[in-house]
Design a protein around this motif. Structure first.
Motif, short mmCIF file in Angstrom:
data_model
loop_
_atom_site.label_atom_id
_atom_site.label_comp_id
_atom_site.label_asym_id
_atom_site.label_seq_id
_atom_site.Cartn_x
_atom_site.Cartn_y
_atom_site.Cartn_z
N HIS A 242 42.58 35.52 -12.87
CA HIS A 242 41.42 34.70 -13.51
C HIS A 242 41.91 34.62 -14.79
N ALA A 243 42.35 35.42 -15.29
CA ALA A 243 42.56 35.16 -16.95
C ALA A 243 43.85 34.28 -16.94
N ALA A 244 44.89 34.29 -16.18
CA ALA A 244 45.77 33.15 -16.10
C ALA A 244 45.38 32.02 -15.90
N GLU A 245 44.35 31.98 -15.03
CA GLU A 245 43.78 30.39 -14.76
C GLU A 245 43.02 29.74 -16.08
N ARG A 246 42.36 30.79 -16.81
CA ARG A 246 41.46 30.48 -17.94
C ARG A 246 42.50 30.14 -19.02
N HIS A 247 43.75 30.70 -18.94
CA HIS A 247 44.60 30.27 -20.24
C HIS A 247 45.84 29.28 -19.62
N LEU A 248 45.83 28.77 -18.67
CA LEU A 248 46.79 28.00 -18.06
C LEU A 248 47.22 26.97 -18.99
N PHE A 249 48.35 26.56 -19.39
CA PHE A 249 48.82 25.61 -20.25
C PHE A 249 48.14 24.20 -19.91
N PRO A 250 47.53 23.49 -20.76
CA PRO A 250 46.78 22.28 -20.21
C PRO A 250 47.59 21.21 -19.80
N ASP A 251 48.91 21.11 -19.70
CA ASP A 251 49.76 20.15 -19.09
C ASP A 251 50.46 20.82 -17.94
N ALA A 252 50.07 21.94 -17.30
CA ALA A 252 50.64 22.61 -16.26
C ALA A 252 50.35 21.99 -15.17
N ILE A 253 49.21 21.76 -14.65
CA ILE A 253 48.69 20.98 -13.56
C ILE A 253 49.21 19.69 -13.37
N SER A 254 49.00 18.75 -14.33
CA SER A 254 49.45 17.38 -14.40
C SER A 254 50.96 17.31 -14.27
N THR A 255 51.68 18.29 -14.65
CA THR A 255 53.25 18.35 -14.68
C THR A 255 53.39 18.57 -13.15
N ILE A 256 53.00 19.38 -12.44
CA ILE A 256 53.22 19.65 -11.21
C ILE A 256 52.87 18.43 -10.22
N LYS A 257 51.80 17.87 -10.36
CA LYS A 257 51.19 16.71 -9.78
C LYS A 257 52.15 15.63 -9.81
N ARG A 258 52.71 15.52 -11.09
CA ARG A 258 53.67 14.45 -11.54
C ARG A 258 55.10 14.66 -10.54
N ILE A 259 55.55 15.61 -10.53
CA ILE A 259 56.77 16.10 -9.85
C ILE A 259 56.49 15.69 -8.28
N GLN A 260 55.11 16.34 -7.86
CA GLN A 260 54.96 15.88 -6.28
C GLN A 260 54.99 14.44 -6.02
N GLU A 261 54.33 13.63 -7.22
CA GLU A 261 54.30 12.24 -6.75
C GLU A 261 55.70 11.65 -6.89
N ASP A 262 56.69 12.24 -7.58
CA ASP A 262 57.98 11.73 -7.67
C ASP A 262 58.65 11.93 -6.52
N HIS A 263 58.44 13.15 -5.86
CA HIS A 263 59.22 13.51 -4.74
C HIS A 263 58.22 14.23 -3.64
N PRO A 264 57.75 13.34 -2.98
CA PRO A 264 56.62 13.68 -1.88
C PRO A 264 57.05 14.75 -0.79
N ASN A 265 58.39 15.05 -0.68
CA ASN A 265 58.73 16.07 0.33
C ASN A 265 59.11 17.29 -0.49
N VAL A 266 58.68 17.41 -1.51
CA VAL A 266 59.02 18.44 -2.35
C VAL A 266 58.44 19.80 -1.90
N ILE A 267 59.03 21.08 -2.09
CA ILE A 267 58.40 22.14 -1.60
C ILE A 267 58.12 23.09 -3.00
N VAL A 268 57.16 23.49 -3.37
CA VAL A 268 57.04 24.38 -4.61
C VAL A 268 56.72 25.75 -4.23
N GLY A 269 57.52 26.57 -4.70
CA GLY A 269 57.49 27.85 -4.63
C GLY A 269 57.34 28.78 -5.98
N GLY A 270 56.70 29.83 -5.63
CA GLY A 270 56.48 30.77 -6.99
C GLY A 270 57.71 31.87 -6.71
N VAL A 271 58.29 32.35 -7.79
CA VAL A 271 59.25 33.38 -7.69
C VAL A 271 58.91 34.47 -8.90
#
Length: 331
Positions: free
Chosen positions: A121-150
């Motif tokens: 929950h704290a990570a969500e509250r302190h998420l970098f403001p441009d994190a979500i928009s950046t991932i969405k931009r990547i998904q728009e540029d590459h519609p078949n992209v698979i996004v994973g967390g390690v």
């Protein structure tokens, strides 16, 4: 901790206790790994491994036992109309046994679970403001992209339901998936025993396996959805781009299994702490010993030549990925 009746125990207390436990485990392992493991297996305050979860749970238990011990000694002293300092050694030892018996593993687990959920929950509250928009931009540029967390800990974007979960397809964790890796690859090393990038390879091989599996399933679903009566599938060349802020693990580790690497070395306004470790400085949240910190720094320096791209702002990531893929196409 106060929600569980343990007032005055602060998060910083658990971190400091975790450092002490980790140092003690490392010291015993260096003397005699076999005898130490046999002994530690019977003592919840001496984990058999040094992963983040077991260290933190041992630290939580230690703080809880200390709280109960102090309470029991104070109550005993009041009953006997004396000072705590006047209580004899046998009385203190009996109180220590009382404290250890009182703290149940289910309560320790409950406290840890509460901490882990609050961490997300704290990570969500302190998420970098441009994190979500950046991932969405990547998904728009590459519609078949698979996004994973390690991750080397228990951080899981799939539990961040109000922010990252809708944007991620899977996650793999050093702590949660180590047993699976042992079955697959006979992996026995804990993360802190790794002193070369090659030793990190299993988690990235597992990530690639999951990524390819999900990519194939996506193609299969798309094909069935189109239902055009043909068996033709669009050919695609698999490419893995690993993005992370840790030179030793994210860059050095993923590069050993063929990833194109992007080092996230953010500008000062982000307040990033990852660079402290490669500078030989200890972040406040880590329980690493000085020896482990130095080993991490050396691994970081060895990984410098494996950096394919570096960004200082998250908004630069989509273009960095596009450039890496463009260079791959030209080759």
């Amino acid at each position: 901790m106060s929600n569980f009746g343990y007032v005055d125990i602060q998060p910083s207390d658990i971190v400091e206790t975790g450092k002490e436990i980790r140092a003690a485990v490392d010291s015993e392992d260096s003397k005699s790994s076999k005898s130490s493991n046999n002994k530690n297996a019977q003592d919840p305050l001496k984990p058999t491994t040094v992963n983040h979860k077991e260290i933190r749970m041992a630290a939580i238990r230690k703080e809880m036992e200390d709280f109960i011990l102090k309470t029991k000694l104070r109550q005993t002293a009041e009953d006997w109309a004396t000072e705590v300092e006047s209580l004899t050694s046998p009385v203190r030892k009996s109180a220590e046994k009382w404290a250890r018996t009182t703290v149940h593993s289910s309560v320790v687990q409950a406290v840890y679970n509460a901490w882990e959920m609050e961490r997300h929950h704290a990570a969500e509250r302190h998420l970098f403001p441009d994190a979500i928009s950046t991932i969405k931009r990547i998904q728009e540029d590459h519609p078949n992209v698979i996004v994973g967390g390690v991750t080397d800990g228990s951080a899981n974007p799939m539990l961040m339901v109000f922010s990252l979960m809708p944007l991620f397809d899977f996650t793999v964790s050093w702590e949660d998936d180590l047993d699976k890796a042992r079955l697959m690859e006979n992996v026995y090393q804990e993360l802190d025993a790794v002193d070369q990038s090659d030793g990190l390879g299993w988690i990235y091989r597992l990530a690639v396996q999951k990524g390819k599996e999900m990519s194939n399933l996506t193609a299969e679903i798309k094909k069935k959805g189109e239902n055009d009566g043909t068996d033709d599938e669009d050919d695609f060349e698999w490419c893995w781009v690993h993005v992370g802020d840790d030179l030793a693990y994210d860059v050095g580790g993923s590069a050993t299994t063929g990833a194109k690497t992007v080092l996230v070395d953010l500008a000062p306004e982000y307040g990033q702490t990852a660079r402290l470790r490669r500078e030989g400085k200890r972040p406040a949240w880590t329980t690493e010993t000085e020896e482990q910190l130095e080993n991490h720094r050396k691994m970081s320096m060895n990984a410098l030549e494996k950096v394919d791209a570096k960004i200082t702002h998250l908004g630069q990531l989509p273009e960095a990925i596009n450039e890496l893929l463009k260079g791959d196409d030209e080759e």
